[in-house]
Design an enzyme around this catalytic site. Structure first.
Site, PDB file in Angstrom:
ATOM      1  CG  ASP A 163       5.819 -36.241   8.312  1.00 27.38           C
ATOM      2  OD1 ASP A 163       6.220 -35.372   7.671  1.00 27.38           O
ATOM      3  OD2 ASP A 163       5.217 -36.138   9.493  1.00 27.38           O
ATOM      4  CD  GLU A 230       3.628 -30.193   8.566  1.00 26.06           C
ATOM      5  OE1 GLU A 230       2.982 -29.158   8.679  1.00 26.06           O
ATOM      6  OE2 GLU A 230       2.780 -31.252   8.142  1.00 26.06           O
TER       7      GLU A 230
END
Ligand SMILES: *[C@@H]1O[C@H](CO)[C@@H](O)[C@H](O)[C@H]1NC(C)=O
Ligand SMILES: *[C@@H]1O[C@H](CO)[C@@H](O)[C@H](O)[C@H]1NC(C)=O
Ligand SMILES: *[C@@H]1O[C@H](CO)[C@@H](O)[C@H](O)[C@H]1NC(C)=O
Ligand SMILES: [Zn+2]
Length: 562
Positions: A163, A230
């Site tokens: 991400d 994350e």
């Protein structure tokens, strides 16, 4: 200077006291001088930052693999095609939005790009997908398991996250190239994720694919793990990856030899010239061996009775919340330095390998225990150093009040704290509670540090606290083999670099993996001149960096097999 006694004249003291008053301090000073007198010419810190020799491959097929490393991984053909694959990865907007944090179940619509990303990797790295076990964890995270020939060896684990952070729409037109264009221009790839951290994700896959192309078979298993959230805590991604590794790959407590994730980078340090020595640039490879903790603390004030502003009390809920904020800001957390704090090792490495510190400064550093308060004082003037020894406090959100003629019944503020290594979530909260409790009492409010604390009768309302956080990480050893092997590989791929242990003041997915390994490192050999591009506009990375990163993982996998 001594203060004059208010009554004028001085008291007479006996000769014995005068003698002791002078002699005892002199004796003390003399002893201190003898112990600590700086023999400045003898100060050498070289022993504090010994560098591992560069890794020299000797394993099976070393010559053949070296040739591939020297020829293929440095060729322009490899650089061009790796850059294209990197660019393609940037084009897929795998964005983590705040509202997706800890979402159960996860929203399939906003996660669509993650599935597209999986497909893209499958197409771009065919051998990785054919020969490694691929596992999709909690729908959007990926684990690739490359089984080694010797299963008695602990596996290594390479991490990155899929991400990226969102692009602020207000800055959309400040981007030189659109943020998800993956434009290749000026020797660089442009867009969100090029520096955080698709370059390491792609670098890992490039290195494994290149090893597979020549039928490399690792002795030690390699686990490649890519979390998908994350940027919003890793709750759905890394947390489940760890469970998967423990349960499905049957990895016991501390059963992973080394875990390497994003974190610190290669930093170029300008070394000043001294005497005949020329000014030079030194590349420091800062390896994060620990990271600070993190806690968000939400303090809310609720008043039982609202009412019209025309019959106002002395303090409204907002006024009381303001007292809380003032108390917090007037009482910052105290710094402290413990022997294990990586900042000491980090400074020692700079002192040993640059001309940046004077002899006096080196002396103080070497004898830091005696000069701790001096050092902390120096640190307090430098934000980066101060962050390494202090729990930070930033009141980032405040809300309250709805109407100008109505008393606010409910208001809250949220502060973000990065917890220093000498503290924990609990000690951080204790400090906050000790400041908030008297304010509650003074205003006749209940203090509710936990949601189940009962209200009492006769109070006018309550100050409640809720929090979400985690402790500072354990500190990974630098005298054990994994750190040494990692260092030697860095020095092979970046020959004149100085490897230095460091403290991360930001957080990574490694917060979830403490039980898997004792040796957890946060480092990508990305050459940075700061972190300007990360999370802001014009994020970019050079193709040269990408190639260096792929070379690094390539050699790392080999080195951990020897
Ligand atoms: C802070 O806590 C209050 C009370 O529980 C809650 O209403 C509010 O949404 C919280 N704010 C944030 C930003 O978490
Ligand atoms: C590590 O394991 C312990 C014991 O099972 C558990 O309580 C703890 O939450 C785990 N830590 C992390 C970071 O997962
Ligand atoms: C490209 O990235 C680097 C490193 O983050 C940054 O310093 C630089 O400003 C970026 N380039 C532009 C044109 O913004
Ligand atoms: Zn990141």
């Amino acid at each position: 200077m001594e203060k004059q006694s208010l009554l004028g004249g001085r008291k007479k003291t006996s000769k014995r006291w005068t003698f002791l008053g002078i002699f005892v301090p002199l004796l003390l000073i003399g002893t201190l001088l003898l112990t600590y007198w700086p023999d400045l010419n003898k100060v050498s810190l070289d022993d504090e930052c010994v560098q591992e020799p560069s890794y020299v491959p000797t394993g099976e097929r070393a010559a053949e693999l070296n040739q591939r490393y020297e020829e293929y991984l440095t060729s322009s053909g490899f650089a061009d095609s790796a850059a294209k694959r990197f660019s393609g990865a940037i084009k897929i907007p795998t964005v983590s939005y705040d509202e997706m944090t800890a979402q159960v179940p996860q929203d399939p619509v906003s996660h669509k790009p993650f599935l597209e990303f999986h497909k893209y990797l499958e197409k771009s790295y065919p051998l990785v997908h054919q020969r490694l076990e691929k596992h999709v964890v909690n729908e959007y995270s990926l684990v690739f398991y490359w089984k080694g020939s010797d299963i008695s060896l602990k596996p290594t684990m390479l991490m990155a996250h899929i991400d990226v952070v969102p692009v602020d729409p207000a800055t959309a037109n400040e981007w030189k190239y659109p943020p998800f264009s993956g434009e290749i221009a000026d020797g660089k790839v442009w867009g969100r994720g090029t520096a955080d951290t698709k370059m390491s994700l792609i670098g890992i896959l490039e290195s494994v694919e290149a090893l597979l192309e020549v039928n490399y078979e690792p002795k030690r298993s390699v686990i490649v793990a890519f979390g998908h959230d994350e940027e919003i805590t890793g709750f759905n991604g890394a947390q489940n990856i760890v469970k998967f590794i423990e349960n499905n790959l049957a990895i016991p407590h501390h059963g992973v030899e080394m875990i390497l994730d994003e974190g610190m980078t290669l930093a170029i340090v300008e070394d000043p010239k001294i005497g005949v020595m020329k000014q030079r640039e030194i590349t420091f490879a800062n390896i994060g061996i620990a990271e600070k903790g993190y806690v968000n603390v939400n303090i809310s004030v609720s008043m039982d009775i609202g009412g019209h502003a025309s019959i106002a009390p002395q303090h409204t809920g907002i006024g009381i919340l303001s007292q809380v904020i003032v108390a917090l800001e007037n009482n910052p957390f105290a710094p402290d330095l413990e022997e294990s704090n990586p900042i000491l090792k980090s400074l020692n490495c700079q002192a040993a390998h640059t001309n940046k510190f004077s002899k006096r400064e080196k002396y103080i550093l070497k004898h830091w225990k005696a000069f701790k308060h001096v050092l902390l004082k120096v640190f307090s003037a430098n934000p980066a150093l101060n962050a390494a020894v202090t729990t930070s406090q930033a009141i980032d959100v405040i809300q309250g009040g709805v109407k100008v003629n109505a008393l606010p019944q409910f208001s809250f503020e949220v502060a973000n704290h990065r917890i220093a290594l000498h503290e924990t979530v609990d000690t951080t909260l204790d400090h906050i509670y000790s400041l908030v409790r008297p304010i509650a009492k003074k205003n006749n409010l209940d203090f509710l540090p936990t949601p189940d604390t009962p209200r009492t009768k006769g109070t006018k309302g309550a100050i409640s606290v809720n929090h979400l956080g985690f402790n500072p990480s354990p500190i990974s050893p630098t005298d054990a083999s994994p750190y040494k092997v990692l260092s030697s590989v860095i020095r092979r791929v970046f020959p004149d670099s100085i490897v230095a242990p460091s403290l991360m003041t930001a957080n990574t997915d490694t917060r979830w993996v403490w039980n898997l390994s004792e040796s957890i490192f946060r480092f990508v050999p990305d050459i940075s001149t700061g972190d300007e591009g990360i999370h802001t506009v014009n994020e970019n990375n050079s193709i040269e960096n990408l190639v260096g990163i792929a070379r690094f993982y390539h050699e790392l996998i080999r080195a951990f097999d020897e």
